[in-house]
Design a protein around this motif. Structure first.
Motif, PDB file in Angstrom:
ATOM      1  N   PRO A  69       0.832  -1.215   0.000  1.00  0.00           N
ATOM      2  CA  PRO A  69       0.000   0.000   0.000  1.00  0.00           C
ATOM      3  C   PRO A  69       0.863   1.261   0.000  1.00  0.00           C
ATOM      4  O   PRO A  69       2.043   1.232   0.339  1.00  0.00           O
ATOM      5  CB  PRO A  69      -0.800  -0.110   1.308  1.00  0.00           C
ATOM      6  N   ALA A  70       0.269   2.368  -0.379  1.00  0.00           N
ATOM      7  CA  ALA A  70       0.979   3.645  -0.387  1.00  0.00           C
ATOM      8  C   ALA A  70       1.458   3.986   1.018  1.00  0.00           C
ATOM      9  O   ALA A  70       0.712   3.851   1.989  1.00  0.00           O
ATOM     10  CB  ALA A  70       0.060   4.746  -0.906  1.00  0.00           C
ATOM     11  N   LEU A  71       2.697   4.432   1.118  1.00  0.00           N
ATOM     12  CA  LEU A  71       3.261   4.806   2.419  1.00  0.00           C
ATOM     13  C   LEU A  71       3.239   6.326   2.612  1.00  0.00           C
ATOM     14  O   LEU A  71       3.154   6.798   3.740  1.00  0.00           O
ATOM     15  CB  LEU A  71       4.694   4.278   2.543  1.00  0.00           C
ATOM     16  N   TYR A  72       3.307   7.076   1.516  1.00  0.00           N
ATOM     17  CA  TYR A  72       3.323   8.539   1.596  1.00  0.00           C
ATOM     18  C   TYR A  72       2.251   9.132   0.677  1.00  0.00           C
ATOM     19  O   TYR A  72       1.788   8.481  -0.257  1.00  0.00           O
ATOM     20  CB  TYR A  72       4.695   9.084   1.186  1.00  0.00           C
ATOM     21  N   THR A  73       1.896  10.373   0.951  1.00  0.00           N
ATOM     22  CA  THR A  73       0.893  11.066   0.146  1.00  0.00           C
ATOM     23  C   THR A  73       1.512  11.626  -1.130  1.00  0.00           C
ATOM     24  O   THR A  73       2.732  11.649  -1.304  1.00  0.00           O
ATOM     25  CB  THR A  73       0.278  12.227   0.933  1.00  0.00           C
ATOM     26  N   ASP A  74       0.663  12.108  -2.035  1.00  0.00           N
ATOM     27  CA  ASP A  74       1.129  12.685  -3.298  1.00  0.00           C
ATOM     28  C   ASP A  74       2.050  13.884  -3.065  1.00  0.00           C
ATOM     29  O   ASP A  74       3.044  14.058  -3.772  1.00  0.00           O
ATOM     30  CB  ASP A  74      -0.069  13.131  -4.138  1.00  0.00           C
ATOM     31  N   SER A  75       1.722  14.717  -2.087  1.00  0.00           N
ATOM     32  CA  SER A  75       2.515  15.923  -1.846  1.00  0.00           C
ATOM     33  C   SER A  75       3.938  15.582  -1.416  1.00  0.00           C
ATOM     34  O   SER A  75       4.892  16.289  -1.762  1.00  0.00           O
ATOM     35  CB  SER A  75       1.846  16.811  -0.793  1.00  0.00           C
ATOM     36  N   PHE A  76       4.094  14.482  -0.688  1.00  0.00           N
ATOM     37  CA  PHE A  76       5.439  14.091  -0.289  1.00  0.00           C
ATOM     38  C   PHE A  76       6.245  13.621  -1.498  1.00  0.00           C
ATOM     39  O   PHE A  76       7.445  13.899  -1.603  1.00  0.00           O
ATOM     40  CB  PHE A  76       5.410  12.979   0.761  1.00  0.00           C
ATOM     41  N   ALA A  77       5.592  12.919  -2.405  1.00  0.00           N
ATOM     42  CA  ALA A  77       6.271  12.455  -3.616  1.00  0.00           C
ATOM     43  C   ALA A  77       6.823  13.643  -4.405  1.00  0.00           C
ATOM     44  O   ALA A  77       7.949  13.608  -4.911  1.00  0.00           O
ATOM     45  CB  ALA A  77       5.318  11.641  -4.486  1.00  0.00           C
ATOM     46  N   LEU A  78       6.031  14.710  -4.500  1.00  0.00           N
ATOM     47  CA  LEU A  78       6.477  15.912  -5.206  1.00  0.00           C
ATOM     48  C   LEU A  78       7.635  16.568  -4.462  1.00  0.00           C
ATOM     49  O   LEU A  78       8.619  17.007  -5.068  1.00  0.00           O
ATOM     50  CB  LEU A  78       5.319  16.905  -5.347  1.00  0.00           C
TER      51      LEU A  78
END
Length: 318
Positions: A69-78
């Motif tokens: 599952p995803a560990l971080y949100t989209d904003s963290f990826a950016l």
């Protein structure tokens, strides 16, 4: 060797991000990053093969679980892209100063250009989405002034009473921002690692980052510069690790080496004695923390040996 290692590790993170990104603009940038990273890795491996140099094992798809599952949100990826650019762009600039082969020089020049363009895109998107914290503002000076050569004024300039100058404020802000993002990264990794020794090591790193933020924030507030808390970039509630223990430990140890360089830069331009004392103390703590991480990597047999020159002392032994 260091460059291909770092590219291997970040590729694993970006591949994980791509599985769950919902924001199409952020996803587009991450897709571009993956292409750039894989292109650079391919070119480095080609250079190694031509030179008959063994290709480092590094990290592969075996070190990332794309079904997790995803560990971080989209904003963290950016933010991961943005922060990566802040680290790698000056790294390429330093490398270019040391390269003497034209083909290698051209390679790193291309890397620097592509990374700079990528960093600009990430910055622009962060600004448009309100995810970018800005340093404190200051009024422009009306005239150029010189420091008067009087012992009392010199002592004030180099002492602790003088207000922070713009360079010092900027470095304090950057250190707060860097540590805030580091805490988010550590929070996720602490949440999913099953190795107690590694978890304890990460918890210690989180406390060290929090201590730095408190120290630097206090210095800014004492000079009436309030930056507030950096924009939160949340960690999900997943407890399933997308990454191998070897990958996450290397990532933090590598980030620690970057932190030492950043603190050294901040120390080099800070002219107040109290700032120099704070930076010197923190550098020592970060170096000690880094040594502990390297020890963990070596004890587990996870640390590849960097290329070594011939030890001619062995030839001299009878």
């Amino acid at each position: 060797m260091e460059n291909i290692y770092s590219k291997h590790s970040v590729r694993c993170f970006y591949k994980h991000f791509l599985q769950y990104l919902q924001d199409e603009e952020i996803k587009s940038i991450i897709e571009e990053v993956v292409v750039i990273v894989e292109t650079i890795i391919g070119k480095i491996e080609t250079i190694f093969e031509k030179e008959n140099f063994p290709i480092p094992k590094g990290f592969s798809d075996k070190d990332v679980d794309l079904s997790a599952p995803a560990l971080y949100t989209d904003s963290f990826a950016l933010s991961f892209v943005y922060r990566g650019g802040q680290v790698i762009i000056p790294h390429y600039a330093n490398v270019l100063q040391r390269v003497t082969r034209i083909d290698i020089y051209e390679f790193f020049s291309e890397c620097q250009y592509s990374e700079t363009e990528l960093h600009k895109k990430a910055l622009t998107l962060m600004l448009s989405k309100g995810l970018m914290d800005r340093p404190p503002n200051m009024e422009y000076p009306k005239d150029v002034e010189f420091i008067q050569h009087q012992s009392s004024l010199v002592n004030t300039w180099l002492g602790e009473k003088r207000p922070l100058n713009t360079l010092e404020i900027t470095e304090l802000f950057i250190e707060i921002e860097r540590n805030a993002i580091g805490i988010i990264l550590l929070m996720g990794l602490i949440q999913v690692t099953k190795d107690k020794e590694i978890k304890d090591y990460f918890l210690k790193g989180k406390k060290l980052a929090e201590k730095q933020i408190d120290t630097f924030d206090k210095l800014l507030k004492e000079n009436d510069h309030f930056i507030g808390s950096p924009v939160p970039m949340e960690v999900t509630n997943s407890t399933i690790s997308p990454f191998s223990e070897r990958l996450i430990l290397f990532t933090i140890v590598n980030a620690n080496q970057v932190a030492i360089a950043a603190l050294g830069d901040a120390l080099s331009i800070s002219m107040r004695k109290d700032l120099a004392a704070h930076y010197s103390l923190i550098v020592a703590e970060v170096m000690k923390y880094g040594d502990e991480g390297l020890k963990l990597l070596i004890e587990r047999g996870w640390m590849e040996q960097p290329p070594q020159p011939i030890d001619r002392n062995e030839f001299y032994k009878s």
